[in-house]
Design a protein around this motif. Structure first.
Motif, short mmCIF file in Angstrom:
data_model
loop_
_atom_site.label_atom_id
_atom_site.label_comp_id
_atom_site.label_asym_id
_atom_site.label_seq_id
_atom_site.Cartn_x
_atom_site.Cartn_y
_atom_site.Cartn_z
N GLU A 173 0.83 -1.20 0.00
CA GLU A 173 0.00 0.00 0.00
C GLU A 173 0.86 1.25 0.00
O GLU A 173 0.58 2.23 -0.70
CB GLU A 173 -0.91 -0.01 1.22
CG GLU A 173 -1.72 1.27 1.43
CD GLU A 173 -2.69 1.54 0.29
OE1 GLU A 173 -3.08 2.72 0.12
OE2 GLU A 173 -3.05 0.60 -0.43
N ARG A 174 1.96 1.23 0.77
CA ARG A 174 2.85 2.38 0.82
C ARG A 174 3.49 2.67 -0.54
O ARG A 174 3.71 3.84 -0.89
CB ARG A 174 3.95 2.14 1.85
CG ARG A 174 3.54 2.35 3.30
CD ARG A 174 4.75 2.20 4.21
NE ARG A 174 5.81 3.12 3.84
CZ ARG A 174 7.03 3.09 4.35
NH1 ARG A 174 7.34 2.16 5.25
NH2 ARG A 174 7.94 3.97 3.99
N PRO A 216 -3.94 2.89 14.45
CA PRO A 216 -3.78 4.01 13.51
C PRO A 216 -2.52 3.92 12.67
O PRO A 216 -2.45 4.50 11.59
CB PRO A 216 -3.75 5.24 14.43
CG PRO A 216 -3.35 4.70 15.77
CD PRO A 216 -3.94 3.33 15.85
N VAL A 217 -1.49 3.23 13.15
CA VAL A 217 -0.26 3.03 12.38
C VAL A 217 0.13 1.56 12.48
O VAL A 217 -0.24 0.87 13.44
CB VAL A 217 0.91 3.92 12.89
CG1 VAL A 217 0.61 5.38 12.68
CG2 VAL A 217 1.21 3.63 14.35
N ILE A 218 0.88 1.08 11.49
CA ILE A 218 1.34 -0.31 11.49
C ILE A 218 2.76 -0.35 12.04
O ILE A 218 3.68 0.22 11.45
CB ILE A 218 1.28 -0.92 10.08
CG1 ILE A 218 -0.17 -0.97 9.59
CG2 ILE A 218 1.90 -2.32 10.06
CD1 ILE A 218 -0.31 -1.49 8.17
N SER A 233 7.10 4.29 11.61
CA SER A 233 7.95 5.22 10.86
C SER A 233 7.16 6.42 10.35
O SER A 233 5.94 6.36 10.17
CB SER A 233 8.62 4.51 9.68
OG SER A 233 7.67 4.06 8.74
N VAL A 234 7.92 7.49 10.14
CA VAL A 234 7.39 8.73 9.56
C VAL A 234 8.24 9.04 8.33
O VAL A 234 9.47 8.99 8.40
CB VAL A 234 7.45 9.90 10.56
CG1 VAL A 234 7.05 11.21 9.88
CG2 VAL A 234 6.57 9.62 11.77
N PHE A 254 12.44 6.01 12.03
CA PHE A 254 11.77 5.01 12.87
C PHE A 254 11.71 5.49 14.31
O PHE A 254 12.71 5.96 14.88
CB PHE A 254 12.52 3.68 12.79
CG PHE A 254 12.47 3.03 11.44
CD1 PHE A 254 11.50 2.07 11.15
CD2 PHE A 254 13.38 3.38 10.46
CE1 PHE A 254 11.45 1.48 9.90
CE2 PHE A 254 13.35 2.79 9.21
CZ PHE A 254 12.37 1.84 8.93
N PHE A 255 10.53 5.36 14.92
CA PHE A 255 10.29 5.77 16.30
C PHE A 255 9.86 4.56 17.12
O PHE A 255 9.12 3.70 16.62
CB PHE A 255 9.20 6.83 16.37
CG PHE A 255 9.56 8.14 15.72
CD1 PHE A 255 10.04 9.20 16.49
CD2 PHE A 255 9.43 8.32 14.36
CE1 PHE A 255 10.37 10.41 15.89
CE2 PHE A 255 9.76 9.52 13.75
CZ PHE A 255 10.23 10.57 14.53
#
Length: 271
Positions: A173-174, A216-218, A233-234, A254-255
């Motif tokens: 998807e990204r 909300p995020v993977i 990640s952002v 990466f967080f």
């Protein structure tokens, strides 16, 4: 998956028609957006009229064509390319390189990488080297290191991803969402089709289709040295790029997804 019109840039009219179809625009829509007439656009597409260089650029902008493919449109119209494509480490890119390097450095000690449009890692900070170096050990980092290959194809990195089905579906998807201009380039599209053809990947994509995400995020859950590390990640891009290379680069930082990951990672840095 929409793929950018590339290669054989010999027929301007055909390239324009392909981009119009990709963008879902009629001749009238494009003519209005490019400040020309439908009649003139029709003549350009059929080869009855030779557009000026500014007109080609206006049509490309109206179609949101990526800079690399805008050069192809210009070549097809008989004009020299307008947008430079210097190497990532070339002297022409001092400002962009310094900015990207600063972003990588500021994100230490957590992982961050710079990728090109093909998902090849072109620069990494010490945190990313530690993460992927540890996952790949004792094997060296491949050259070039392609994130799609590392995460989707069989290998040490994929084996270390504890939630691989969820992650691989998100990566596909990204690829569409993060593609320059919303269009996947031909080389990346070919790579994705090859990876998608794998039986295990096809099964995952079929199983996850239509399933609502639970968060909300993977996160990506890595198993490293007996510890599970969860990161999200952002992704950042350069604003208003004026050259091909700058437009195609993006930073993925990466967080830690939880306090346990943060503490484990920082403890490893101190050790």
């Amino acid at each position: 998956m929409a793929v950018a019109a590339t290669a054989t840039p010999t027929d301007l009219g055909e390239l324009l028609r392909r981009w119009r179809r990709l963008r879902g625009k009629s001749q009238l829509d494009l003519a209005l957006d490019a400040r020309t007439t439908q009649r003139h656009l029709s003549f350009v597409e059929t080869g009855r009229s030779q557009p000026s260089r500014p007109m080609v650029v206006r049509l490309a902008r109206a179609l949101d064509v990526p800079l690399r493919e805008r050069n192809e449109l210009l070549l097809a119209a008989g004009y020299a390319p307008l947008y430079a494509a210097p190497p990532v480490d070339g002297p022409e890119r001092d400002r962009a390189r310094l900015a990207l390097g600063s972003m990588l450095g500021q994100h230490e000690p957590f992982p961050a990488v710079v990728m090109d449009r093909g998902w090849n890692v072109v620069e990494a900070n010490a945190g990313a080297a530690r993460l992927f170096g540890g996952l790949l050990a004792p094997e060296p980092m491949p050259e070039p290191a392609n994130v799609l290959e590392l995460m989707i194809a069989p290998g040490r990195v994929r084996d270390a991803v504890r939630n691989w089905p969820e992650v691989v579906a998100g990566l596909f998807e990204r690829c569409r969402r993060e593609a320059v201009g919303g269009m996947v380039d031909a080389e990346t599209a070919e790579r994705l089709e090859r990876l998608r053809a794998r039986q295990d990947v096809t099964a995952v994509l079929d199983d996850t289709a239509g399933v609502a995400p639970s968060a909300p995020v993977i996160d990506v859950a890595f198993a490293l040295d007996g510890t599970e590390l969860r990161f999200f990640s952002v992704v950042s891009t350069i604003g208003v790029p004026s050259e091909v290379t700058a437009q195609e680069l993006r930073v993925e930082a990466f967080f830690p997804s939880d306090e346990a990951t943060r503490e484990a990672w920082l403890t490893g840095v101190e050790d």
